[in-house]
Design a protein around this motif. Sequence first.
Motif, PDB file in Angstrom:
ATOM      1  N   VAL A   4       0.843  -1.197   0.000  1.00 15.94           N
ATOM      2  CA  VAL A   4       0.000   0.000   0.000  1.00 15.94           C
ATOM      3  C   VAL A   4       0.872   1.238   0.000  1.00 15.94           C
ATOM      4  O   VAL A   4       1.718   1.417   0.886  1.00 15.94           O
ATOM      5  CB  VAL A   4      -0.942   0.013   1.222  1.00 15.94           C
ATOM      6  CG1 VAL A   4      -1.745   1.305   1.262  1.00 15.94           C
ATOM      7  CG2 VAL A   4      -1.867  -1.193   1.179  1.00 15.94           C
ATOM      8  N   SER A   5       0.661   2.102  -0.994  1.00 12.15           N
ATOM      9  CA  SER A   5       1.378   3.374  -1.045  1.00 12.15           C
ATOM     10  C   SER A   5       0.634   4.445  -0.258  1.00 12.15           C
ATOM     11  O   SER A   5       1.210   5.168   0.536  1.00 12.15           O
ATOM     12  CB  SER A   5       1.563   3.820  -2.502  1.00 12.15           C
ATOM     13  OG  SER A   5       2.121   5.114  -2.573  1.00 12.15           O
TER      14      SER A   5
ATOM     15  N   VAL B  20      -7.373   2.506  -2.413  1.00 14.71           N
ATOM     16  CA  VAL B  20      -5.947   2.248  -2.199  1.00 14.71           C
ATOM     17  C   VAL B  20      -5.145   2.542  -3.453  1.00 14.71           C
ATOM     18  O   VAL B  20      -5.546   2.146  -4.564  1.00 14.71           O
ATOM     19  CB  VAL B  20      -5.718   0.780  -1.776  1.00 14.71           C
ATOM     20  CG1 VAL B  20      -4.230   0.470  -1.667  1.00 14.71           C
ATOM     21  CG2 VAL B  20      -6.426   0.489  -0.462  1.00 14.71           C
ATOM     22  N   VAL B  21      -4.027   3.249  -3.268  1.00 12.18           N
ATOM     23  CA  VAL B  21      -3.014   3.374  -4.313  1.00 12.18           C
ATOM     24  C   VAL B  21      -1.966   2.298  -4.035  1.00 12.18           C
ATOM     25  O   VAL B  21      -1.263   2.372  -3.034  1.00 12.18           O
ATOM     26  CB  VAL B  21      -2.354   4.761  -4.322  1.00 12.18           C
ATOM     27  CG1 VAL B  21      -1.269   4.827  -5.398  1.00 12.18           C
ATOM     28  CG2 VAL B  21      -3.399   5.845  -4.552  1.00 12.18           C
ATOM     29  N   PRO B  22      -1.863   1.270  -4.888  1.00 10.68           N
ATOM     30  CA  PRO B  22      -0.917   0.192  -4.605  1.00 10.68           C
ATOM     31  C   PRO B  22       0.528   0.641  -4.759  1.00 10.68           C
ATOM     32  O   PRO B  22       0.843   1.538  -5.542  1.00 10.68           O
ATOM     33  CB  PRO B  22      -1.283  -0.880  -5.641  1.00 10.68           C
ATOM     34  CG  PRO B  22      -1.942  -0.130  -6.750  1.00 10.68           C
ATOM     35  CD  PRO B  22      -2.633   1.040  -6.112  1.00 10.68           C
TER      36      PRO B  22
ATOM     37  N   MET C 101     -13.337  -3.042  12.108  1.00 14.04           N
ATOM     38  CA  MET C 101     -12.488  -1.992  11.554  1.00 14.04           C
ATOM     39  C   MET C 101     -11.833  -2.413  10.232  1.00 14.04           C
ATOM     40  O   MET C 101     -11.112  -1.626   9.631  1.00 14.04           O
ATOM     41  CB  MET C 101     -11.400  -1.616  12.565  1.00 14.04           C
ATOM     42  CG  MET C 101     -11.932  -1.071  13.875  1.00 14.04           C
ATOM     43  SD  MET C 101     -10.628  -0.722  15.080  1.00 14.04           S
ATOM     44  CE  MET C 101      -9.851   0.731  14.356  1.00 14.04           C
ATOM     45  N   ILE C 102     -12.069  -3.626   9.781  1.00 16.02           N
ATOM     46  CA  ILE C 102     -11.476  -4.095   8.529  1.00 16.02           C
ATOM     47  C   ILE C 102     -12.404  -3.737   7.365  1.00 16.02           C
ATOM     48  O   ILE C 102     -13.588  -4.094   7.393  1.00 16.02           O
ATOM     49  CB  ILE C 102     -11.238  -5.613   8.567  1.00 16.02           C
ATOM     50  CG1 ILE C 102     -10.275  -5.948   9.708  1.00 16.02           C
ATOM     51  CG2 ILE C 102     -10.703  -6.111   7.230  1.00 16.02           C
ATOM     52  CD1 ILE C 102     -10.028  -7.424   9.871  1.00 16.02           C
ATOM     53  N   PRO C 103     -11.918  -3.006   6.370  1.00 16.66           N
ATOM     54  CA  PRO C 103     -12.783  -2.601   5.249  1.00 16.66           C
ATOM     55  C   PRO C 103     -13.421  -3.803   4.558  1.00 16.66           C
ATOM     56  O   PRO C 103     -12.792  -4.863   4.404  1.00 16.66           O
ATOM     57  CB  PRO C 103     -11.820  -1.866   4.312  1.00 16.66           C
ATOM     58  CG  PRO C 103     -10.724  -1.371   5.208  1.00 16.66           C
ATOM     59  CD  PRO C 103     -10.561  -2.436   6.252  1.00 16.66           C
ATOM     60  N   ALA C 104     -14.661  -3.610   4.145  1.00 20.39           N
ATOM     61  CA  ALA C 104     -15.368  -4.682   3.441  1.00 20.39           C
ATOM     62  C   ALA C 104     -14.881  -4.815   2.006  1.00 20.39           C
ATOM     63  O   ALA C 104     -14.848  -5.914   1.451  1.00 20.39           O
ATOM     64  CB  ALA C 104     -16.874  -4.409   3.461  1.00 20.39           C
ATOM     65  N   THR C 105     -14.493  -3.700   1.381  1.00 21.79           N
ATOM     66  CA  THR C 105     -14.031  -3.729  -0.003  1.00 21.79           C
ATOM     67  C   THR C 105     -12.792  -2.863  -0.155  1.00 21.79           C
ATOM     68  O   THR C 105     -12.580  -1.908   0.603  1.00 21.79           O
ATOM     69  CB  THR C 105     -15.120  -3.214  -0.962  1.00 21.79           C
ATOM     70  OG1 THR C 105     -15.435  -1.848  -0.639  1.00 21.79           O
ATOM     71  CG2 THR C 105     -16.374  -4.062  -0.875  1.00 21.79           C
ATOM     72  N   PHE C 106     -11.978  -3.202  -1.160  1.00 25.51           N
ATOM     73  CA  PHE C 106     -10.793  -2.430  -1.517  1.00 25.51           C
ATOM     74  C   PHE C 106     -10.880  -2.067  -2.992  1.00 25.51           C
ATOM     75  O   PHE C 106     -11.098  -2.943  -3.836  1.00 25.51           O
ATOM     76  CB  PHE C 106      -9.517  -3.230  -1.263  1.00 25.51           C
ATOM     77  CG  PHE C 106      -9.287  -3.589   0.176  1.00 25.51           C
ATOM     78  CD1 PHE C 106      -8.574  -2.741   1.009  1.00 25.51           C
ATOM     79  CD2 PHE C 106      -9.782  -4.771   0.696  1.00 25.51           C
ATOM     80  CE1 PHE C 106      -8.361  -3.059   2.343  1.00 25.51           C
ATOM     81  CE2 PHE C 106      -9.584  -5.107   2.021  1.00 25.51           C
ATOM     82  CZ  PHE C 106      -8.874  -4.248   2.845  1.00 25.51           C
TER      83      PHE C 106
ATOM     84  N   LEU D  58      -4.884   9.145  -5.584  1.00 24.76           N
ATOM     85  CA  LEU D  58      -6.013   9.683  -4.834  1.00 24.76           C
ATOM     86  C   LEU D  58      -6.316  11.097  -5.309  1.00 24.76           C
ATOM     87  O   LEU D  58      -5.400  11.846  -5.651  1.00 24.76           O
ATOM     88  CB  LEU D  58      -5.696   9.692  -3.336  1.00 24.76           C
ATOM     89  CG  LEU D  58      -5.462   8.334  -2.680  1.00 24.76           C
ATOM     90  CD1 LEU D  58      -5.020   8.527  -1.240  1.00 24.76           C
ATOM     91  CD2 LEU D  58      -6.706   7.468  -2.739  1.00 24.76           C
ATOM     92  N   PRO D  59      -7.579  11.492  -5.328  1.00 26.27           N
ATOM     93  CA  PRO D  59      -7.900  12.873  -5.705  1.00 26.27           C
ATOM     94  C   PRO D  59      -7.399  13.854  -4.665  1.00 26.27           C
ATOM     95  O   PRO D  59      -7.322  13.533  -3.478  1.00 26.27           O
ATOM     96  CB  PRO D  59      -9.438  12.871  -5.784  1.00 26.27           C
ATOM     97  CG  PRO D  59      -9.856  11.742  -4.882  1.00 26.27           C
ATOM     98  CD  PRO D  59      -8.776  10.703  -4.984  1.00 26.27           C
ATOM     99  N   ILE D  60      -7.040  15.052  -5.095  1.00 27.61           N
ATOM    100  CA  ILE D  60      -6.488  16.081  -4.225  1.00 27.61           C
ATOM    101  C   ILE D  60      -7.466  17.246  -4.130  1.00 27.61           C
ATOM    102  O   ILE D  60      -7.953  17.759  -5.145  1.00 27.61           O
ATOM    103  CB  ILE D  60      -5.133  16.584  -4.757  1.00 27.61           C
ATOM    104  CG1 ILE D  60      -4.151  15.417  -4.885  1.00 27.61           C
ATOM    105  CG2 ILE D  60      -4.559  17.669  -3.856  1.00 27.61           C
ATOM    106  CD1 ILE D  60      -3.788  14.776  -3.580  1.00 27.61           C
ATOM    107  N   THR D  61      -7.769  17.677  -2.901  1.00 28.43           N
ATOM    108  CA  THR D  61      -8.653  18.820  -2.706  1.00 28.43           C
ATOM    109  C   THR D  61      -7.928  20.112  -3.056  1.00 28.43           C
ATOM    110  O   THR D  61      -6.726  20.123  -3.301  1.00 28.43           O
ATOM    111  CB  THR D  61      -9.137  18.884  -1.243  1.00 28.43           C
ATOM    112  OG1 THR D  61      -8.004  19.079  -0.392  1.00 28.43           O
ATOM    113  CG2 THR D  61      -9.833  17.592  -0.849  1.00 28.43           C
TER     114      THR D  61
END
Length: 398
Positions: free
Chosen positions: A228-229, A244-246, A269-274, A280-283
Amino acid sequence: MQFLSLNFDGCVSEIVLALLCGATLVLAGPADLMPGPPLARLLRQRRITIAIMTPSVWAVTPHAELPDLRLAAFAGERLRGELVRRWRSPGRRLLNLYGPAEAAVWATWHECTGDENPPIGRPIHGKRVYVLDDDRRLVPVGTPGELHIGGVGIGRYLGRPDRMAEAFVPDPFAGEPGRLLYRTGDVCVWSPDGVLEYVGRRDRQVKIRGQRVELDEVERVLEQVPAVSSCLVVESDGRLTATVVPSATAPWREAEVRAHLAEHLHTGMIPATFTLVERLPITRNGKAGLDAPGPVPTPVSELEEVTAPAGEPPRVAGEPSSVIWELARLFSSCLDLPQATVKLDTDFFSAGGDSLAIAKFMLTAEERFDVVIEVDELLADPTLAGLARLVGRGREAR
């Protein structure tokens, strides 16, 4: 280097650090300060020795051939170990700076020497920091709580008594009346060796099946996985989902990722999907967030292959079609757009591009085609055709 805008509180540190130490404060125009290759050229040509920027800007700035840069400071966002490893160089110090404007720019600092995600460290001289629970009691080592800052340099909200009452509380540890603590809203923990570790924001706390979950804590554990990056975790319909950005250095294996999370987090606390994305988008303030304006991030599995459509391929200023298709692929990748929607007259900024996206494009294009792209020429015609002409001129010059 004066990188931060004069409208931003952090600019004070750059001015003061330079002038009070008898150094030179280097000023530059917007074109030279654009993140990416232009900023790297400024660092190199002006022989900058000290620079303070957000991790998002450091991430898109080329890090090679900067022998004069002896101190790189990261501030304004969570700093990840991968970025520290990239910028580490013999003779160069790396600092992680933390502090809200209400505490006069910086409150804590940490010198990055390891490879893990760095903590925010210890308080600077004159500052006092406390990790407190909801009843404003000190929490034990390893227990999350809200970070409060006291000491010199604590500001005020002028003419806003409602905001003052919400954000500032009496300091019970000062030993004298009238002293205040600023409630940062940041959740931190004390490590056994006496440094502060940033967990996340109080306002990112959600409930999953009745249990309180800190989204930032899930992200922090997920980012410890070598595959994970970077990542963002959100709550949706009573479950967690992770974008996730791999990493480019380790393969993505979801079973191994879930096993790592299960060792450190409870089941809720474990995500259901990845969902894997290229970036990632930047604000608009330069931070990552799924609510950022612009296109929704495209899953890696859905990104289109680079294929030339049937018929005569487009040509621009004599450039071969392979260059055009490669630029179109890069164009769509940086903007998270489907390849088919990118035309010769598609404008980079009208299609949702921002300064960080164009910095990524310039950096990748210069490396891919071995050319130098001048930012003023790029801004004059930021279409796919214009970008192709810039690459063509650069190739001719080379």
